[in-house]
Design a protein around this motif. Structure first.
Motif, mmCIF file in Angstrom:
data_model
loop_
_atom_site.group_PDB
_atom_site.id
_atom_site.type_symbol
_atom_site.label_atom_id
_atom_site.label_comp_id
_atom_site.label_asym_id
_atom_site.label_seq_id
_atom_site.Cartn_x
_atom_site.Cartn_y
_atom_site.Cartn_z
ATOM 1 N N HIS A 171 0.821 -1.214 0.000
ATOM 2 C CA HIS A 171 0.000 0.000 0.000
ATOM 3 C C HIS A 171 0.851 1.259 0.000
ATOM 4 O O HIS A 171 0.458 2.284 -0.574
ATOM 5 C CB HIS A 171 -0.954 -0.024 1.195
ATOM 6 N N GLN A 172 2.009 1.189 0.628
ATOM 7 C CA GLN A 172 2.904 2.337 0.583
ATOM 8 C C GLN A 172 3.529 2.476 -0.806
ATOM 9 O O GLN A 172 3.633 3.580 -1.341
ATOM 10 C CB GLN A 172 3.995 2.214 1.657
ATOM 11 N N HIS A 200 -6.602 -3.391 3.223
ATOM 12 C CA HIS A 200 -6.173 -2.006 3.414
ATOM 13 C C HIS A 200 -5.860 -1.291 2.104
ATOM 14 O O HIS A 200 -5.275 -0.196 2.096
ATOM 15 C CB HIS A 200 -4.981 -1.965 4.376
ATOM 16 N N MET A 203 -6.162 2.569 1.294
ATOM 17 C CA MET A 203 -5.144 3.577 1.610
ATOM 18 C C MET A 203 -4.911 4.512 0.426
ATOM 19 O O MET A 203 -4.683 5.712 0.595
ATOM 20 C CB MET A 203 -3.842 2.894 2.001
ATOM 21 N N THR A 288 -3.504 7.770 5.938
ATOM 22 C CA THR A 288 -3.573 7.098 7.241
ATOM 23 C C THR A 288 -5.023 6.776 7.579
ATOM 24 O O THR A 288 -5.338 5.676 8.046
ATOM 25 C CB THR A 288 -2.949 7.981 8.334
ATOM 26 N N ASN A 291 -6.439 4.161 4.980
ATOM 27 C CA ASN A 291 -5.870 2.842 5.217
ATOM 28 C C ASN A 291 -6.741 2.011 6.152
ATOM 29 O O ASN A 291 -6.905 0.802 5.965
ATOM 30 C CB ASN A 291 -4.456 2.995 5.806
ATOM 31 N N CYS A 429 2.130 -0.021 6.938
ATOM 32 C CA CYS A 429 2.056 1.133 6.038
ATOM 33 C C CYS A 429 1.126 2.213 6.577
ATOM 34 O O CYS A 429 1.221 3.370 6.165
ATOM 35 C CB CYS A 429 1.588 0.682 4.661
ATOM 36 N N THR A 430 0.234 1.870 7.495
ATOM 37 C CA THR A 430 -0.649 2.864 8.102
ATOM 38 C C THR A 430 0.148 4.063 8.599
ATOM 39 O O THR A 430 -0.267 5.208 8.452
ATOM 40 C CB THR A 430 -1.412 2.251 9.302
ATOM 41 N N ASN A 527 -2.611 -1.406 12.228
ATOM 42 C CA ASN A 527 -4.042 -1.185 12.060
ATOM 43 C C ASN A 527 -4.874 -2.339 12.602
ATOM 44 O O ASN A 527 -6.089 -2.271 12.639
ATOM 45 C CB ASN A 527 -4.386 -0.965 10.578
#
Length: 894
Positions: A171-172, A200, A203, A288, A291, A429-430, A527
């Protein structure tokens, strides 16, 4: 509908676009609905996407809610835990196509697919400079076979790319690089949209890209050009006002939002963010919130494209052509946010950001918000409940007398107590996608180091950035050195503790926890904190910002009020409080400005698909058809497609079914299909031992998702699952009518031998949590034909349908308790074989051991005609494969 499509002259080239400006009332329509509308108009073909679908979205209002609409994403995102079984499935479909005399190369993803290997690195080594190298080496040793499959798929399939291990979290990587905002393909311009095999995925909503998590089964169908069908969503407007106060950050904000929206109830809905508070939130801050969409239960949390979007794209080194195209298209086609819009949302929920305080969540659910100042009191309440649950005596004073055990480790002696923090992980990644909280954590470490503070010796520390960009700016600023001084060494570039890959606790700690039954804690910037997810020996898990992860590692316990009690004392014996080491906004921003540049993103993402040396030198077969190794314990041909008939078998009645499990509320996909470690005496462990695998080479359930033999044995095997049909906690049940307590797998095998169909009885929000396809695949392989629940989380219900399991839902106000069901009855279902329609009422007859009969009606949660077709075909991939076979047969005849 030709007037809804037009040509634009973009830089001298004529391109096709959907003309949203021609839609009456477009200005007041939520942005997310505009994107769904564009998608339906562009893909209108009269078959999968019809005029009625376009009309539903063109006239979006309360009357349209719940009506069936299709969605065809422009791309698909996968991580390796869900990606491996997806590639196994598609390779298995190829194998079946070949067996039927056709060319396997005809089977390819129809849309671009990116798979990021981020779920496999485990924190075996920590607290030293070589932790990363050792963990990577161990990762390749454990996962060599899986990685060979993925690398083979990279060259065997069209439209398929792999981001190798050690490059970042999906996700990042998606937010920082893969997401482009607008797609230019086949002479068309259209919004960048996606579905992902990780819950997620939303995000990326933070950068103005609409996407959400689906099960691997749905994602595979999307890859093979099948639209994803969904109910037209309500759109809840989340109005943000004010600014974050000094001393708070995006993590405090998102944990507050999670509590707010989970209490409001947004399951199955879209959330769209607006308000003047949005003007002050960067894309990482927005991401954030987005996500954690699955934590508050919604499908997506959309942030429209605006100046912040373009600014972030510039900072992350997107080409200037991309920036110009996104801004041009969004402004041209009513997808640009100015802040002056008057949108007609289904409802509005408001949050004043200026009211936020430092926050954590736990110990078992992300929505269980606790203010940092209240944690000590809340911990005391929680530990009393834990003691009561096991019948332990405790003194009812202001503070519970905690269990304590003397431990010696590495020549250091200390007391380990209930509430001791044994895992402190900066992960997920959150948070690692947000430079503000990562630099903030580094500054907390620096200031603590300057005052002579250090983490407690019983804390297992780890730092797992979501991309190498993070390491670049932490290193340039010197903060990496400060973090390492407190034992927060980089352990890998992956999800690690967030998905249960915390690795083993030190032996002395593990023994103390096990022997004395201590209720120890983990604090992580994650998360998810569901039971047994982070580590099976850690019962209390708290979500917190990276800054607070450092703070709790310093004190080594959650039995503390950080706002009033000191973290420790400095060399002069002066108490050091949290406020003394908390960085200011100016300090954080100064370092971000100096240490983070476009060049960091350029250097990182120019080589993102290359991989480290281990990946480059790994040899894989070059053929288009995968050669299955029957002795493999990692990768096996999926059992779902072999010998498939060209036409589906008729649906049969389900008679005299037995309940395999009877579960309560909020059972997660972690409970149904765990991803972490498993024991030698579990059915999956016994299988591996019988297959010649040493215990130290078991790896995790998640890493073995390419082997159905392991995964079906792991279904309902979570050590914390509470089945009302068993006396023991964990994966046990009662086999009827003999009343024998067996493992769930062993009982299922006996029922299978007796040709007894099975069902699962469940409560509210069944299947919440990760978009885990094996939670449905394992269910069907155990012989479960029906799940009856009070309500479902969206993705898991869809996955059940996708595997041919019939999801049924109690009528409002009814459940197993109100109906007087014990779970020992025989169940017969009437109305399945006759005309099966969406949401049809099904009658259930339950007969107990004395011959007493109860009859009651339930709702069939096949929500659309296409889902009925999937069910009749035994699943969505069976449906797709049969369509392929018909097409290939017609080609052959031609």
């Amino acid at each position: 509908m030709l007037e809804l499509k037009k040509k634009l002259n973009y830089k001298g080239n004529l391109v096709n676009v959907v003309n949203l400006a021609a839609i009456k009332g477009i200005e007041t329509m939520p942005y997310s609905i505009r994107i769904l509308l564009e998608n339906s108009i562009r893909n209108l073909d009269g078959l999968a996407v019809t005029q009625s679908h376009v009309d539903i979205l063109s006239n979006w209002s309360s009357e349209a809610i719940g009506q069936d609409i299709p969605f065809k994403p422009s791309r698909v995102l996968m991580q390796d835990f869900t990606g491996v079984p997806a590639i196994v499935d598609i390779a298995s479909i190829r194998s079946e196509v070949i067996r039927k005399g056709y060319e396997g190369v005809e089977i390819n993803p129809s849309v671009p697919v990116d798979l990021v290997v981020d779920h496999s690195v485990q924190v075996d080594y920590y607290g030293s400079k070589d932790s990363y190298d050792k963990n990577v080496q161990k990762e390749y040793e454990r996962n060599h076979e899986r990685y060979k499959l993925l690398k083979w798929g990279q060259q065997a399939f069209d439209n398929f790319r792999v981001v190798p291990p050690g490059m970042g979290i999906c996700h990042q990587v998606n937010l920082e690089n893969l997401a482009q905002g607008v797609v230019q393909r086949n002479g068309w311009l259209f919004p960048d949209t996606l579905v992902g095999t990780d819950s997620h995925t939303p995000m990326v909503n933070g950068i103005g890209v609409l996407g959400w998590g689906v099960g691997g089964i749905e994602a595979e169908a999307a890859m093979l050009d099948q639209p994803i069908y969904m109910a037209t969503p309500e759109v809840i407007g989340l109005e943000l006002t004010g600014k974050l106060p000094i001393g708070t950050n995006a993590t405090d904000m998102v944990l507050t939002v999670t509590k707010l929206l989970r209490d409001y109830g947004v399951v199955g809905k879209f959330v769209e963010v607006f308000g003047d508070g949005l003007d002050y939130l960067s894309v990482p801050d927005r991401a954030t919130i987005a996500n954690m969409s699955p934590e508050f239960g919604c499908t997506a949390t959309y942030f429209p494209i605006d100046d912040q979007t373009i600014d972030y794209m510039r900072k992350t080194n997107r080409p200037i052509e991309t920036l110009n195209l996104v801004e041009y298209y969004a402004k041209e086609n009513f997808l640009w946010r100015t802040g002056n819009e008057k949108i007609n949302y289904t409802d509005i929920v408001t949050l004043d950001l200026s009211t936020l305080e430092p926050t954590i969540s736990g110990p078992k659910r992300p929505q269980d918000k606790i203010l940092v100042k209240n944690l000590k009191q809340r911990f005391q309440e929680l530990i009393q409940l834990e003691y009561e649950a096991v019948g332990k005596e405790y003194q009812k004073t202001n503070e519970v007398e905690l269990k304590s055990t003397a431990v010696t480790m590495n020549d250091t002696s200390f007391n380990l107590n209930d509430g001791s923090v044994v895992i402190a992980a900066i992960t997920s990644c959150t948070n690692t996608s947000n430079p503000y909280v990562m630099v903030g954590a580094g500054l907390v470490a620096r200031k603590a180091r300057e005052r002579g503070l250090n983490v407690k010796p019983w804390v297992k520390t780890s730092l797992a950035p979501g991309s190498k960009v993070v390491t670049n700016y932490l290193t340039k600023s010197g903060l990496q050195e400060d973090l390492e001084a407190l034992n927060f060494y980089t352990v890998g570039y992956g999800c690690t503790s967030c998905i249960g890959n915390s690795g083993p606790l030190p032996e002395a700690i593990a023994n103390a926890v096990e022997t004395d039954g201590l209720n120890v804690s983990a604090v992580l910037s994650s998360n998810r904190n569901f039971e047994a997810r982070v580590h099976p020996q850690v019962k209390m898990n708290f979500l917190a910002s990276p800054l607070l992860v450092i703070a709790y590692a310093l004190v080594g316990t959650v039995n503390i009020d950080l706002t009033t009690e000191p973290l420790g004392v400095d060399a002069n014996g002066v108490p050091v409080f949290m406020k003394d080491i908390w960085p200011t906004t100016e300090e954080i921003q100064e370092i971000i400005t100096a240490a983070l540049s476009q060049k960091d993103f350029e250097e990182t993402y120019n080589v993102i698909f290359d991989g480290e040396e281990e990946w480059k030198k790994m040899e894989v077969p070059s053929g288009q058809n995968y050669i299955w190794n029957k002795d493999s314990t990692y990768i096996k041909e999926a059992p779902f497609f072999e010998g498939i008939s060209k036409e589906p078998n008729p649906v049969t009645e389900i008679k005299d079914a037995r309940a395999l499990l009877m579960l309560g509320d909020f059972v997660t996909t972690d409970h149904i299909s765990p991803a972490g470690r498993f024991a030698a005496n579990a059915p999956a462990g016994k299988y591996l031992i019988e297959s010649g695998v040493a215990i130290e080479n078991f790896n995790s359930y998640g890493s073995r998702r390419g082997n159905h033999e392991v995964m079906m044995r792991g279904t309902f095997a979570n050590v914390r699952i509470k089945n009302k049909l068993a006396k023991k906690e964990g994966g046990f049940t009662t086999y009827f009518p003999d009343n024998m307590e067996l493992t769930v797998f062993d009982a299922a095998q006996k029922y299978l031998k007796d040709n007894v169909p099975l069902l699962v009885l469940a409560g509210k929000e069944y299947g919440s949590g990760s978009s885990r396809d094996w939670a449905a695949k394992g269910t069907i392989l155990l012989g479960v034909k029906v799940v009856l629940a009070e309500s479902y989380e969206r993705i898991h219900r869809s996955n059940l349908v996708g595997m041919g399991v019939l999801p049924l839902e109690y009528k409002n106000g009814e459940n197993a308790n109100t109906l007087g069901l014990s779970g020992s009855e025989k169940f017969t279902f009437s109305g399945i074989t006759s005309e099966l329609t969406p949401r049809k009422v099904i009658e259930i007859t339950a007969e107990d051991e004395h011959g007493n009969i109860k009859k009651f009606d339930v709702v069939c949660r096949l929500d659309s005609k296409i889902e009925v077709a999937y069910y009749k075909n035994e699943g969505i991939l069976h449906y797709v494969l049969r369509n392929y076979l018909k097409t290939l047969s017609a080609k052959k005849l031609d």
